[in-house]
Design a protein around this motif. Structure first.
Motif, PDB file in Angstrom:
ATOM      1  N   ALA A 122       0.831  -1.200   0.000  1.00 54.66           N
ATOM      2  CA  ALA A 122       0.000   0.000   0.000  1.00 54.66           C
ATOM      3  C   ALA A 122       0.864   1.247   0.000  1.00 54.66           C
ATOM      4  CB  ALA A 122      -0.901   0.007   1.236  1.00 54.66           C
ATOM      5  N   ALA A 123       0.342   2.276  -0.666  1.00 57.51           N
ATOM      6  CA  ALA A 123       0.973   3.597  -0.641  1.00 57.51           C
ATOM      7  C   ALA A 123      -0.118   4.578  -0.236  1.00 57.51           C
ATOM      8  CB  ALA A 123       1.518   3.930  -2.034  1.00 57.51           C
ATOM      9  N   PRO A 124       0.218   5.833   0.064  1.00 63.46           N
ATOM     10  CA  PRO A 124      -0.839   6.768   0.510  1.00 63.46           C
ATOM     11  C   PRO A 124      -1.991   6.924  -0.476  1.00 63.46           C
ATOM     12  CG  PRO A 124       1.321   7.672   0.958  1.00 63.46           C
ATOM     13  CD  PRO A 124       1.546   6.433   0.131  1.00 63.46           C
ATOM     14  N   HIS A 125      -1.686   6.928  -1.788  1.00 64.54           N
ATOM     15  CA  HIS A 125      -2.752   7.217  -2.763  1.00 64.54           C
ATOM     16  C   HIS A 125      -3.048   6.072  -3.717  1.00 64.54           C
ATOM     17  CE1 HIS A 125      -2.906  11.191  -1.186  1.00 64.54           C
ATOM     18  NE2 HIS A 125      -1.620  11.387  -1.433  1.00 64.54           N
ATOM     19  N   HIS A 126      -2.449   4.921  -3.493  1.00 69.56           N
ATOM     20  CA  HIS A 126      -2.798   3.768  -4.341  1.00 69.56           C
ATOM     21  C   HIS A 126      -2.372   2.470  -3.671  1.00 69.56           C
ATOM     22  CE1 HIS A 126       1.444   4.483  -5.622  1.00 69.56           C
ATOM     23  NE2 HIS A 126       1.463   3.173  -5.656  1.00 69.56           N
ATOM     24  N   LEU A 127      -2.832   1.369  -4.247  1.00 62.27           N
ATOM     25  CA  LEU A 127      -2.481   0.028  -3.770  1.00 62.27           C
ATOM     26  C   LEU A 127      -1.720  -0.672  -4.889  1.00 62.27           C
ATOM     27  CD1 LEU A 127      -6.026  -0.772  -2.330  1.00 62.27           C
ATOM     28  CD2 LEU A 127      -3.970  -0.298  -0.968  1.00 62.27           C
ATOM     29  N   VAL A 128      -0.962  -1.710  -4.504  1.00 57.44           N
ATOM     30  CA  VAL A 128      -0.181  -2.449  -5.503  1.00 57.44           C
ATOM     31  C   VAL A 128      -0.475  -3.936  -5.372  1.00 57.44           C
ATOM     32  CG1 VAL A 128       2.163  -3.062  -6.241  1.00 57.44           C
ATOM     33  CG2 VAL A 128       1.656  -0.705  -5.515  1.00 57.44           C
ATOM     34  N   SER A 129      -0.519  -4.617  -6.514  1.00 56.73           N
ATOM     35  CA  SER A 129      -0.638  -6.075  -6.515  1.00 56.73           C
ATOM     36  C   SER A 129       0.513  -6.642  -7.321  1.00 56.73           C
ATOM     37  CB  SER A 129      -1.966  -6.513  -7.129  1.00 56.73           C
ATOM     38  OG  SER A 129      -1.953  -7.933  -7.289  1.00 56.73           O
ATOM     39  N   ASP A 130       1.408  -7.322  -6.594  1.00 56.92           N
ATOM     40  CA  ASP A 130       2.605  -7.871  -7.241  1.00 56.92           C
ATOM     41  C   ASP A 130       2.368  -9.261  -7.804  1.00 56.92           C
ATOM     42  OD1 ASP A 130       5.125  -6.328  -5.193  1.00 56.92           O
ATOM     43  OD2 ASP A 130       4.610  -6.100  -7.316  1.00 56.92           O
ATOM     44  N   VAL A 131       1.227  -9.850  -7.441  1.00 56.39           N
ATOM     45  CA  VAL A 131       0.930 -11.215  -7.887  1.00 56.39           C
ATOM     46  C   VAL A 131       0.162 -11.137  -9.200  1.00 56.39           C
ATOM     47  CG1 VAL A 131      -0.126 -13.391  -7.193  1.00 56.39           C
ATOM     48  CG2 VAL A 131       0.569 -11.719  -5.441  1.00 56.39           C
ATOM     49  N   ALA A 132       0.605 -11.898 -10.197  1.00 52.60           N
ATOM     50  CA  ALA A 132      -0.084 -11.853 -11.496  1.00 52.60           C
ATOM     51  C   ALA A 132      -1.549 -12.237 -11.299  1.00 52.60           C
ATOM     52  CB  ALA A 132       0.584 -12.814 -12.481  1.00 52.60           C
ATOM     53  N   VAL A 133      -2.440 -11.511 -11.958  1.00 49.90           N
ATOM     54  CA  VAL A 133      -3.872 -11.831 -11.821  1.00 49.90           C
ATOM     55  C   VAL A 133      -4.133 -13.198 -12.449  1.00 49.90           C
ATOM     56  CG1 VAL A 133      -4.579  -9.407 -11.838  1.00 49.90           C
ATOM     57  CG2 VAL A 133      -4.424 -10.656 -14.003  1.00 49.90           C
ATOM     58  N   ASP A 134      -5.102 -13.915 -11.850  1.00 49.52           N
ATOM     59  CA  ASP A 134      -5.387 -15.243 -12.445  1.00 49.52           C
ATOM     60  C   ASP A 134      -6.653 -15.143 -13.293  1.00 49.52           C
ATOM     61  OD1 ASP A 134      -6.500 -16.473  -9.174  1.00 49.52           O
ATOM     62  OD2 ASP A 134      -7.171 -14.837 -10.475  1.00 49.52           O
ATOM     63  N   GLY A 135      -6.493 -14.635 -14.487  1.00 55.03           N
ATOM     64  CA  GLY A 135      -7.612 -14.635 -15.430  1.00 55.03           C
ATOM     65  C   GLY A 135      -8.264 -13.267 -15.562  1.00 55.03           C
TER      66      GLY A 135
END
Ligand code: SF4
Length: 485
Positions: free
Chosen positions: A433-446
């Motif tokens: 998490a950052a102050p103004h956004h979130l991050v997803s490091d895991v590749a989406v599954d589909g």
């Protein structure tokens, strides 16, 4: 003879973004096209804002820069519309006699004819109306987004907040009939739109004009019956009119998103009184508590003004206290600036600019820390994202795209091998998490490929063979600071 080209420059709030989509739609319906990359447009339209002091300086500065361009581009025309045009009217052509057309907030539909008249008569055309001519949503539109759209449900405002110029420039509240709103939404969904944002200066006063105080809650529930409409948002509500039937409608209508942007403006009851905001801090916090009780995952954002005339250290401390208790997902913070024509501009005890700045920085620091802490609580959650337009970005070796969660939080996610299009839907696991956004490091599954993604793809191929994206009389989004409510 090739079509004349146009460019619309938009300043201010979402209502202006909505109006600019109409201005583009009107011009394209009149045969204008957008210029090629880097080419000077034949017609430049400024859709102006009048909310902040430097709005004037910015407009006249831009008009000054355009004069030599116009001198070098025979037949070029400049038009000025929006709130500043509604306020300054003929003064604009007196200060900038190279402007060809001035039109107001109530007659945006007149632009093409005013341009033609100014061209034929070789003299400036100034047309400002005191009341709405036609509801902007009945005009042709060129939406900026293929999958998300603004839908105006009302224009104007019946409130009289002492810092705000909107009522004198956009007039008293005018409401669209629910049937017209739902018809527009259905037509948009048929074009591939899956997210709409209901728009009004004060959406939850909707219905006041036709005498139904529960009209907004009913409208929210009715959007839940539109097949194919996945996400409904609205902006902006006013705390004084925010009633429990709206909270129930939000919680019980699946496609109404758990997100609320509700301007606080100040946490001090004394200052709220001076602002003529007709609610107090405990009522505001009470609404937030009831929203969270009904939708624990809801994200609440707000607008706050610091440095309102007469604001003391105690008043400011009260604002910080409400911010600590409300735990906003984000806060748009503004330094008060006197707006000529508003009551507060004449108030004594204007706060010195250095004190306003100091408070502004302190408020930003607190609200940013809270936003970050609230974002950190989402690490580990799996969220459904509506993939946003835009190239995405490279973080080191990782290519990321962006999307919006149901609570409207921005998430930068890792597409992996999937190739989602803007408008498609993915599920991502939040890893940081950052102050103004979130991050997803895991590749989406589909990827869930949607009609919105199809609409976006169709628009790309149309654009590549020069087909303009004008919608019929259906009418664009995301991310601008909310406008005053
Ligand atoms: S701040 Fe909002 S509610 Fe108040 S007068 Fe302006 S537009 Fe209306």
């Amino acid at each position: 003879m090739s079509a004349r080209t146009y460019e619309v420059r938009t300043y201010g709030c979402q209502m202006n973004v909505h109006d600019s989509e109409r201005l583009s739609g009107l011009l394209e319906a009149a045969g204008y096209t957008r210029p090629a990359e880097g080419e000077q447009a034949d017609v430049v339209v400024f859709n102006t804002c009048a909310v902040r002091e430097n709005a004037d300086n910015r407009l006249y500065g831009n008009l000054g820069h355009l004069k030599p361009v116009k001198d070098a581009h025979p037949g070029m025309q400049i038009a000025v519309g929006g709130c500043l045009a509604q306020k300054d009217q003929g003064a604009i052509v007196r200060r900038a006699p190279w402007v060809d057309v001035v039109f107001g907030t109530h007659n945006i539909g007149s632009l093409p004819i005013l341009l033609e008249r100014a061209r034929v008569n070789a003299e400036a055309e100034v047309e400002i109306l005191d009341a709405l001519e036609t509801f902007p949503s009945t005009l042709p539109s060129r939406r900026e987004s293929a999958y998300a759209a603004w839908v105006a449900i009302s224009v104007g405002c019946n409130n009289t907040c002492t810092f705000c110029i909107v009522p004198s420039l956009r007039g008293k509240e005018k409401d669209r009939r629910p049937g017209d709103v739902l018809a527009e939404i259905s037509a948009l969904v048929a074009e591939g739109v899956i997210e709409v944002t209901l728009l009004g200066q004060n959406v939850n006063a909707y219905g006041v004009e036709f005498g139904d105080r529960q009209a907004f809650a009913k409208l929210l529930r009715a959007t839940g019956t539109v097949d194919g409409l996945e996400r409904v948002r609205f902006t902006s509500p006013h705390p004084a009119d925010f009633t429990d039937d709206v909270i129930a409608a939000m919680a019980e209508t699946p496609n109404v998103m758990p997100q609320l942007h509700m301007p606080l403006q100040s946490g001090s009851d004394r200052i709220l009184k001076e602002m003529r905001r007709s609610y107090r801090s405990e009522r505001y916090l009470g609404i937030i508590d009831r929203v969270r009780a009904a939708m624990p995952q809801a994200a609440i954002t707000t607008d706050i003004i610091v440095g309102f005339p007469g604001e003391t250290d105690e008043d400011f401390a009260a604002t910080l206290d409400v911010v600590r208790r409300a735990r906003f997902a984000s806060a748009f913070t503004f330094q008060y600036s006197p707006r000529p024509g508003t009551p507060a501009a004449t108030y004594d005890a204007q706060v010195p600019p250095e004190v306003v700045r100091e408070r502004y920085l302190a408020l930003q620091e607190l609200s940013e820390q809270i936003a970050w802490d609230e974002n950190k609580r989402l690490v580990g959650r799996r969220v459904e994202l509506l993939v946003a337009e835009g190239e995405g970005r490279k973080d080191g070796a990782t290519m990321r795209l962006s999307g919006r969660a149901p609570d409207n939080r921005l998430v930068h996610f890792t597409p992996g091998d999937s190739a989602p299009r803007p408008g498609d839907v993915v599920v991502a696991e939040i890893t940081s998490a950052a102050p103004h956004h979130l991050v997803s490091d895991v590749a989406v599954d589909g990827v869930r490929r949607t009609r919105a993604g199809d609409a976006w793809e169709a628009r790309q191929s149309d654009a590549s063979c020069g087909v303009p994206a004008t919608g019929g009389s259906e009418p664009v989004l995301l991310g601008l600071p909310a406008f005053r409510a």
